[in-house]
Design a protein around this motif. Structure first.
Motif, PDB file in Angstrom:
ATOM      1  N   LEU A 113       0.379  -1.635  -0.254  1.00  0.00           N
ATOM      2  CA  LEU A 113      -0.131  -0.456   0.415  1.00  0.00           C
ATOM      3  C   LEU A 113       0.990   0.954   0.061  1.00  0.00           C
ATOM      4  CD1 LEU A 113      -2.600  -1.120   2.274  1.00  0.00           C
ATOM      5  CD2 LEU A 113      -3.015  -0.863   0.147  1.00  0.00           C
ATOM      6  N   SER A 114       1.851   1.003   0.745  1.00  0.00           N
ATOM      7  CA  SER A 114       2.641   2.761   0.692  1.00  0.00           C
ATOM      8  C   SER A 114       3.431   2.687  -0.806  1.00  0.00           C
ATOM      9  CB  SER A 114       3.859   2.151   1.673  1.00  0.00           C
ATOM     10  OG  SER A 114       4.953   3.426   2.556  1.00  0.00           O
ATOM     11  N   ARG A 115       3.517   1.196  -1.509  1.00  0.00           N
ATOM     12  CA  ARG A 115       4.539   1.974  -2.576  1.00  0.00           C
ATOM     13  C   ARG A 115       3.242   2.111  -3.744  1.00  0.00           C
ATOM     14  NH1 ARG A 115       7.147  -3.019  -1.074  1.00  0.00           N
ATOM     15  NH2 ARG A 115       5.623  -4.343  -2.306  1.00  0.00           N
ATOM     16  N   LEU A 116       2.053   1.805  -3.734  1.00  0.00           N
ATOM     17  CA  LEU A 116       1.430   2.790  -4.179  1.00  0.00           C
ATOM     18  C   LEU A 116       0.772   4.174  -4.395  1.00  0.00           C
ATOM     19  CD1 LEU A 116      -0.674  -1.248  -4.709  1.00  0.00           C
ATOM     20  CD2 LEU A 116       0.921  -0.021  -6.450  1.00  0.00           C
ATOM     21  N   GLY A 117       1.209   4.342  -2.790  1.00  0.00           N
ATOM     22  CA  GLY A 117       0.835   5.723  -2.670  1.00  0.00           C
ATOM     23  C   GLY A 117       0.263   6.232  -1.428  1.00  0.00           C
ATOM     24  N   THR A 241      -7.425   9.656   5.453  1.00  0.00           N
ATOM     25  CA  THR A 241      -7.674   8.130   4.786  1.00  0.00           C
ATOM     26  C   THR A 241      -7.585   7.564   6.191  1.00  0.00           C
ATOM     27  OG1 THR A 241      -5.913   8.367   2.902  1.00  0.00           O
ATOM     28  CG2 THR A 241      -5.717   6.593   3.730  1.00  0.00           C
ATOM     29  N   VAL A 242      -8.598   6.583   5.777  1.00  0.00           N
ATOM     30  CA  VAL A 242      -8.703   5.671   7.105  1.00  0.00           C
ATOM     31  C   VAL A 242      -9.000   4.330   6.466  1.00  0.00           C
ATOM     32  CG1 VAL A 242     -11.143   5.525   8.856  1.00  0.00           C
ATOM     33  CG2 VAL A 242     -10.829   7.511   7.931  1.00  0.00           C
ATOM     34  N   LEU A 243      -7.593   3.042   7.617  1.00  0.00           N
ATOM     35  CA  LEU A 243      -7.712   2.019   7.600  1.00  0.00           C
ATOM     36  C   LEU A 243      -9.083   0.968   8.661  1.00  0.00           C
ATOM     37  CD1 LEU A 243      -6.301  -0.204   6.650  1.00  0.00           C
ATOM     38  CD2 LEU A 243      -4.762   0.009   8.315  1.00  0.00           C
ATOM     39  N   ILE A 297      -7.361  -0.676  -6.524  1.00  0.00           N
ATOM     40  CA  ILE A 297      -5.632  -0.655  -5.428  1.00  0.00           C
ATOM     41  C   ILE A 297      -4.628  -0.644  -6.057  1.00  0.00           C
ATOM     42  CG2 ILE A 297      -5.243  -3.477  -5.909  1.00  0.00           C
ATOM     43  CD1 ILE A 297      -5.002  -3.188  -2.966  1.00  0.00           C
ATOM     44  N   MET A 298      -4.585  -0.426  -7.486  1.00  0.00           N
ATOM     45  CA  MET A 298      -3.582  -1.059  -7.989  1.00  0.00           C
ATOM     46  C   MET A 298      -3.048   0.739  -8.811  1.00  0.00           C
ATOM     47  SD  MET A 298      -1.729  -3.632  -8.013  1.00  0.00           S
ATOM     48  CE  MET A 298      -0.079  -3.354  -8.982  1.00  0.00           C
ATOM     49  N   SER A 299      -4.142   1.369  -8.796  1.00  0.00           N
ATOM     50  CA  SER A 299      -4.006   2.692  -9.037  1.00  0.00           C
ATOM     51  C   SER A 299      -4.037   4.033  -8.620  1.00  0.00           C
ATOM     52  CB  SER A 299      -4.847   3.143 -10.417  1.00  0.00           C
ATOM     53  OG  SER A 299      -6.418   3.084  -9.576  1.00  0.00           O
ATOM     54  N   PHE A 300      -3.328   3.820  -7.297  1.00  0.00           N
ATOM     55  CA  PHE A 300      -3.632   4.910  -6.343  1.00  0.00           C
ATOM     56  C   PHE A 300      -2.776   6.140  -6.754  1.00  0.00           C
ATOM     57  CE2 PHE A 300      -3.895   1.934  -2.838  1.00  0.00           C
ATOM     58  CZ  PHE A 300      -4.723   2.012  -2.241  1.00  0.00           C
TER      59      PHE A 300
END
Length: 301
Positions: A113-117, A241-243, A297-300
């Motif tokens: 998630l971090s790498r995706l933005g 942003t809420v997890l 999920i792959m387009s942050f």
């Protein structure tokens, strides 16, 4: 009525008339590719459960069937590295943890998630189930946002009617308290006021939909921000942003609620049976029209 005078002309280079500086500034803002959402929800199912790996006899295999198991029992290679010690380990039968592999995969999911933005998590909510709290903690560590405290919310637990062993406890809660988690070294929000501590053991899937809707609306009110005004005084939207970490039903039910999809209890139950561990759904709310949409999920950005 707001009238623009003199008229604006667009030349071949896609710039407004040189003398109309205001329009050029407005055009620059309009083409700014910054975030268009004001609230983002990242919703996960918990990681791999230890009882689904070792089977129903996992408790005897790991803890030797002893409620007051010694500390070395917690060092079993299949258990998470920092599994909280409990005075009565029998409660783990009703509230099983994730595996060490599940903990590692949760950390990796946070890194992904971090790498995706996903550069930051502003708030985190978790079901009080051990498997969800351990997953949330590992995901936050992977995002390098472990200072964010976890808010334990009972209304994020799965439909209680699906969990027959838990119904056997009647008024006894198998879940660890905020104090117990904190004593074990986990970052739990001690000031969070839970929506409700009571779960109806006889609730239907429709009842579950209603309490999930209550959670969704509560989070939206708390962290939704304010839509920015339009025009010269326009400001950037406040992004949150809420997890949210729950169970197989959690990503699916939040998706239904946000996108206003029709809800069929029978179909819903069948779909939940296909949700894999760490399944992730990302929902974002448009900062202008306040409508929800799903973000791949792959387009942050």
């Amino acid at each position: 009525m707001f009238i623009l005078q003199p008229p604006v002309y667009l030349d071949d280079n896609n710039f407004y008339h040189k003398k109309k500086k205001f329009f050029r500034r407005f055009d620059k803002r309009a083409h700014n590719h910054g975030p268009t959402y004001d609230l983002r929800l990242i919703i996960l199912r918990h990681a791999e459960r230890v009882d689904l790996v070792l089977g129903e006899s996992w408790y005897d295999y790991v803890f030797g069937g002893v409620p007051s198991a010694p500390p070395q029992s917690y060092l079993h290679p299949l258990l998470p590295q920092a599994l909280p010690q409990r005075l009565n380990t029998l409660l783990y039968v009703f509230d099983p943890p994730i595996t060490r592999l599940g903990e590692s995969k949760s950390y990796t999911r946070g890194q992904e998630l971090s790498r995706l933005g996903v550069s930051s998590i502003d708030h985190c909510y978790s079901s009080p189930a051990c498997r969800s709290v351990l997953t949330a903690s590992a995901v936050l560590d992977g995002i390098s946002r472990n200072p964010v405290p976890i808010r334990l919310e009972p209304y994020l637990f799965e439909p209680l009617s699906w969990n027959q062993p838990l119904q056997m406890l009647d008024t006894v809660s198998p879940f660890m308290s905020t104090r117990e988690w904190m004593m074990a070294g986990y970052n739990i929000d001690r000031n969070y006021q839970r929506l409700n501590n009571y779960l109806n053991p006889m609730e239907t899937e429709v009842d579950f939909y209603m309490r999930s809707q209550y959670v969704f609306q509560s989070i939206e009110r708390r962290h939704g921000g304010v839509a920015p005004p339009i025009g010269r005084a326009s400001k950037r939207a406040r992004h949150s942003t809420v997890l949210i970490v729950g169970h197989a039903a959690t990503p699916l039910i939040f998706q239904h609620i946000a996108l206003q999809q029709p809800f069929n209890s029978e179909v819903f139950g069948q779909q939940c049976g296909t949700i894999p561990f760490l399944h992730t759904v990302v929902l974002e709310r448009n900062a202008i029209n306040r409508m929800w949409y799903m973000r791949p999920i792959m387009s942050f950005v």
